[in-house]
Motif scaffolding. Structure first.
Motif, PDB file in Angstrom:
ATOM      1  N   GLY A  10       0.816  -1.209   0.000  1.00  0.00           N
ATOM      2  CA  GLY A  10       0.000   0.000   0.000  1.00  0.00           C
ATOM      3  C   GLY A  10       0.847   1.254   0.000  1.00  0.00           C
ATOM      4  N   ARG A  11       0.230   2.374   0.359  1.00  0.00           N
ATOM      5  CA  ARG A  11       0.898   3.653   0.300  1.00  0.00           C
ATOM      6  C   ARG A  11       2.083   3.715   1.264  1.00  0.00           C
ATOM      7  NH1 ARG A  11      -0.584   9.203   0.998  1.00  0.00           N
ATOM      8  NH2 ARG A  11      -1.055   8.593   3.110  1.00  0.00           N
ATOM      9  N   ARG A  12       3.153   4.362   0.828  1.00  0.00           N
ATOM     10  CA  ARG A  12       4.317   4.465   1.695  1.00  0.00           C
ATOM     11  C   ARG A  12       4.206   5.704   2.576  1.00  0.00           C
ATOM     12  NH1 ARG A  12       8.448   1.203   0.108  1.00  0.00           N
ATOM     13  NH2 ARG A  12       8.356   0.317  -1.981  1.00  0.00           N
ATOM     14  N   PRO A  13       4.661   5.639   3.834  1.00  0.00           N
ATOM     15  CA  PRO A  13       4.614   6.818   4.708  1.00  0.00           C
ATOM     16  C   PRO A  13       5.640   7.863   4.258  1.00  0.00           C
ATOM     17  CG  PRO A  13       5.804   5.043   5.770  1.00  0.00           C
ATOM     18  CD  PRO A  13       5.285   4.487   4.483  1.00  0.00           C
ATOM     19  N   TRP A  14       5.466   9.089   4.712  1.00  0.00           N
ATOM     20  CA  TRP A  14       6.387  10.159   4.291  1.00  0.00           C
ATOM     21  C   TRP A  14       7.829   9.860   4.688  1.00  0.00           C
ATOM     22  CZ3 TRP A  14       9.135  12.702   8.112  1.00  0.00           C
ATOM     23  CH2 TRP A  14       8.643  12.569   9.416  1.00  0.00           C
ATOM     24  N   THR A  15       8.027   9.114   5.769  1.00  0.00           N
ATOM     25  CA  THR A  15       9.409   8.830   6.207  1.00  0.00           C
ATOM     26  C   THR A  15      10.174   8.066   5.133  1.00  0.00           C
ATOM     27  OG1 THR A  15       8.468   6.960   7.383  1.00  0.00           O
ATOM     28  CG2 THR A  15       9.107   8.874   8.704  1.00  0.00           C
ATOM     29  N   PHE A  16       9.440   7.258   4.353  1.00  0.00           N
ATOM     30  CA  PHE A  16      10.117   6.501   3.293  1.00  0.00           C
ATOM     31  C   PHE A  16      10.879   7.433   2.370  1.00  0.00           C
ATOM     32  CE2 PHE A  16      10.085   5.140  -1.134  1.00  0.00           C
ATOM     33  CZ  PHE A  16      10.798   3.953  -1.049  1.00  0.00           C
ATOM     34  N   TYR A  17      10.202   8.526   1.981  1.00  0.00           N
ATOM     35  CA  TYR A  17      10.825   9.428   1.005  1.00  0.00           C
ATOM     36  C   TYR A  17      12.011  10.171   1.619  1.00  0.00           C
ATOM     37  CZ  TYR A  17       6.708   8.102  -1.543  1.00  0.00           C
ATOM     38  OH  TYR A  17       5.757   7.344  -2.157  1.00  0.00           O
ATOM     39  N   VAL A  18      11.874  10.547   2.887  1.00  0.00           N
ATOM     40  CA  VAL A  18      12.982  11.218   3.563  1.00  0.00           C
ATOM     41  C   VAL A  18      14.179  10.277   3.655  1.00  0.00           C
ATOM     42  CG1 VAL A  18      13.728  12.283   5.726  1.00  0.00           C
ATOM     43  CG2 VAL A  18      11.403  12.660   4.890  1.00  0.00           C
ATOM     44  N   LEU A  19      13.913   9.037   4.108  1.00  0.00           N
ATOM     45  CA  LEU A  19      15.010   8.085   4.277  1.00  0.00           C
ATOM     46  C   LEU A  19      15.610   7.686   2.933  1.00  0.00           C
ATOM     47  CD1 LEU A  19      13.561   5.873   7.125  1.00  0.00           C
ATOM     48  CD2 LEU A  19      15.549   7.355   7.255  1.00  0.00           C
ATOM     49  N   ALA A  20      14.774   7.564   1.918  1.00  0.00           N
ATOM     50  CA  ALA A  20      15.298   7.233   0.588  1.00  0.00           C
ATOM     51  C   ALA A  20      16.226   8.347   0.111  1.00  0.00           C
ATOM     52  CB  ALA A  20      14.156   7.021  -0.397  1.00  0.00           C
ATOM     53  N   ALA A  21      15.850   9.608   0.404  1.00  0.00           N
ATOM     54  CA  ALA A  21      16.703  10.734   0.014  1.00  0.00           C
ATOM     55  C   ALA A  21      18.030  10.672   0.767  1.00  0.00           C
ATOM     56  CB  ALA A  21      15.987  12.050   0.300  1.00  0.00           C
ATOM     57  N   ILE A  22      17.971  10.375   2.080  1.00  0.00           N
ATOM     58  CA  ILE A  22      19.207  10.280   2.868  1.00  0.00           C
ATOM     59  C   ILE A  22      20.085   9.159   2.325  1.00  0.00           C
ATOM     60  CG2 ILE A  22      20.145   9.702   5.146  1.00  0.00           C
ATOM     61  CD1 ILE A  22      17.700  11.114   6.344  1.00  0.00           C
ATOM     62  N   PHE A  23      19.458   8.031   2.014  1.00  0.00           N
ATOM     63  CA  PHE A  23      20.224   6.887   1.504  1.00  0.00           C
ATOM     64  C   PHE A  23      20.912   7.239   0.180  1.00  0.00           C
ATOM     65  CE2 PHE A  23      20.626   3.004  -0.998  1.00  0.00           C
ATOM     66  CZ  PHE A  23      21.349   2.220  -0.122  1.00  0.00           C
ATOM     67  N   THR A  24      20.151   7.897  -0.706  1.00  0.00           N
ATOM     68  CA  THR A  24      20.719   8.287  -2.002  1.00  0.00           C
ATOM     69  C   THR A  24      21.898   9.229  -1.793  1.00  0.00           C
ATOM     70  OG1 THR A  24      18.476   8.173  -2.832  1.00  0.00           O
ATOM     71  CG2 THR A  24      20.117   9.145  -4.283  1.00  0.00           C
TER      72      THR A  24
END
Lengths: 287, 297
Positions: free
Chosen positions: B25-39
């Motif tokens: 299902g839908r991803r929480p906003w933290t996913f996008y923040v953490l994905a940005a940090i990981f990148t």
């Protein structure tokens, strides 16, 4: 022939002991002994018992400055690697849904660990330098009018280089302990009405403690025992404890260097012992 | 667990939305923040390294920073022909030989130690503490200790003697720790079955333990090789008159201000990447072959 179980265990462990005794225990004892000897000034050691070397090291104002600098860098690097390593591991374990992709991304993070540290350190020079990429980009964008000088050959550069090298030491053990968290525990907590913050605070952080401890040991030990990053990246502006006794050796002052080394090693072992008190490392890693 | 009742219950969907990282299902906003940090982390990890690889291909006019000046292999040729930069070819040769020695010893000794540590035996905590101590001891202090000890004994320091020992004091604890992680997935029932069927201790090791642990042993070998090949602090005072490669690089960082330094970085990283690729390839190959065997029987 049936051998006693303890004897068999000792036969298996013997090669390790045969390396550790002559190449860890004995050299450390040699340093300890050298620290109470006198020097003839030409690199030779005069066997006596004197505490002058320790008094010399401990009464010098420079020593405290060096220790302060080293501890400051250790603390800064520890905080940054911990935050970054925790977030990276957390992302890989809890947010990447495809297991194969998670392992792939994990490997992507670990590959640079197997390459030369010195090369990875100097690779910051073309980026951070006065005419480096970051400065030229900022100048072109018109954000600054003069190159930023604090980027290279500064404390900033030292911390960047250490964080670059050492975050992996946090990622791997934290990833391991997080991967072992039973996802059903998290689900149960959510079903029982826990908020996302509660889950983080009451489940994820406590259960990744052993990984954090293991990573912290590596980071603290490496930063405290290192000297070339500080020497090169600070451009001579900052010194470190190990850097100072490397210079003592350069001028053949072995006893002073040894005294300083003994004090540093004692402090390091004390820090590691403190971290080890929070977690039973052997149980954690053998399971 | 079925998904259908979950979707029907409104309370459950609320809980799902609150879940730390919902599995669908839908991803929480933290996913996008953490994905940005990981990148950001991965870019910062590789970005600088690629800069120096690119800069090492400049021509004679090249400097230490961008922009690129020309495109040639000038600095690679310079690296191996100029006397100014020291004995790079010899250092390469020594470093690789030393790394192979360290790898072989690390694999064998780490395996034996990890087998021993599965049971408690008198003195095991002492050996374990020594191992951790050896791992965290400041490398330069240990190197100085080994150097002084060899002096006191009247032995010359050499890369294949004192430096080998100094490096092992660091690669072995590392290797044993990796073996612990590998062993945690080893079922000792296989070993017992072999023994019950009449295999000798040596046969059990050769025909059961080593094949089962093979991918882990490759990983230990990778650690042994790369840790030795890039080892600096412990080798500095113990290598004797003939330098290893990291010592050569170290002296270049202090004296050389030409892209020759970057060229050396590129060459040594290519070797590291070859080793990493070969090891990971070997692990995947062993696992695949195992999967095929398992499915054909």
């Amino acid at each position: 022939m049936r051998l006693n179980k303890s004897v068999v265990s000792w036969l298996y462990i013997l090669p390790l002991v045969l390396v550790l005794v002559p190449f860890f225990v004995a050299p450390m004892l040699v340093v300890l002994v050298a620290s109470v000897f006198n020097t003839d000034g030409f690199g030779g050691l005069i066997p006596t018992f004197t505490l002058d070397n320790y008094i010399g090291v401990l009464t010098s104002g420079l020593t405290f400055k060096l220790y302060f600098e080293t501890i400051r860098f250790t603390a800064l690097v520890w905080v940054f690697t911990l935050i970054l390593g925790f977030l990276v591991a957390y992302f890989l374990v809890f947010h990447v849904r495809n297991q194969l992709l998670a392992i792939g991304l994990f490997l992507l993070c670990t590959v640079p660990f197997w390459t030369s540290n010195i090369i990875r350190m100097i690779s910051w020079i073309p980026l951070l330098g006065k005419e480096g990429l970051i400065n030229s980009a900022l100048l072109k964008l018109g954000l600054i009018h003069e190159p930023l000088t604090f980027l290279l050959y500064s404390s900033f550069a030292v911390v960047v280089a250490y964080v670059h090298q050492l975050t992996i030491f946090m990622v791997v053990p934290i990833f391991n302990s997080m991967a072992r968290i039973d996802k059903r525990v998290v689900e149960a907590a959510v079903d029982a009405g826990a908020s996302r913050l509660d889950v983080m605070r009451l489940i994820v952080i406590p259960l990744s403690k052993s990984g954090v401890a293991l990573g912290s040991i590596f980071v603290v030990a490496i930063v405290m025992g290192d000297f070339f990053v500080t020497k090169v990246m600070s451009g001579g502006g900052s010194a470190s404890v190990v850097g100072a006794f490397y210079e003592d050796i350069g001028v053949l002052q072995y006893p002073t260097a040894a005294a300083s080394a003994v004090i540093l090693t004692a402090m390091l072992m004390l820090s590691v012992a403190l971290i080890l008190r929070t977690v039973d490392i052997r149980r954690e890693i053998t399971q | 667990m079925s998904a259908a009742p979950d979707a029907l219950s409104p309370a459950k969907t609320g809980a799902r939305r609150r879940a730390l990282a919902p599995s669908k299902g839908r991803r929480p906003w933290t996913f996008y923040v953490l994905a940005a940090i990981f990148t950001f982390y991965v870019v910062a990890l590789y970005g600088p390294m690629f800069c120096i690889y690119v800069l090492s291909f400049q021509d004679l006019r090249g400097g230490l920073v961008f922009p690129m000046k020309g495109l040639s292999l000038h600095w690679f040729v310079d690296l191996f022909t100029q006397a100014r930069t020291g004995d790079v070819a010899g250092a390469f040769d020594r470093s690789i030989k030393l790394a192979i020695l360290v790898t072989v010893i690390t694999v064998v000794v780490s395996l034996m130690s990890a087998l021993a540590f599965r049971r408690r035996f008198p003195g095991d905590t002492i050996v374990f503490a020594l191992m951790i101590g050896s791992l965290v001891a400041p490398g330069l202090v240990l190197g100085i200790g080994v150097g002084l000890m060899f002096n006191a004994l009247g032995l010359p320091t050499t890369w294949w003697g004192s430096a080998l020992g100094a490096q092992l004091s660091w690669t072995l604890p590392f290797g044993v720790l990796v073996m612990f992680a590998v062993m945690s997935r080893f079922d000792s029932a296989w070993e017992e079955a072999a023994r019950d069927l009449g295999a000798s201790r040596w046969q059990t090791l050769r025909l059961v333990i080593v094949p089962v642990l093979a991918p882990g042993l490759v990983a230990v070998a990778l650690f042994g090789f790369t840790l030795s090949y890039d080892e600096f602090a412990r080798t500095l005072q113990t290598a004797g008159p003939q330098n290893t490669l990291p010592l050569e690089i170290w002296s270049m960082t202090l004296n050389v201000t030409s892209p020759a330094l970057y060229a050396l970085g590129t060459v040594t990283t290519i070797i590291s990447f070859l080793i990493i690729g070969a090891s990971l390839g070997a692990i995947v190959w062993i696992q695949k072959r195992r999967g095929r065997r398992a499915s054909s029987t």
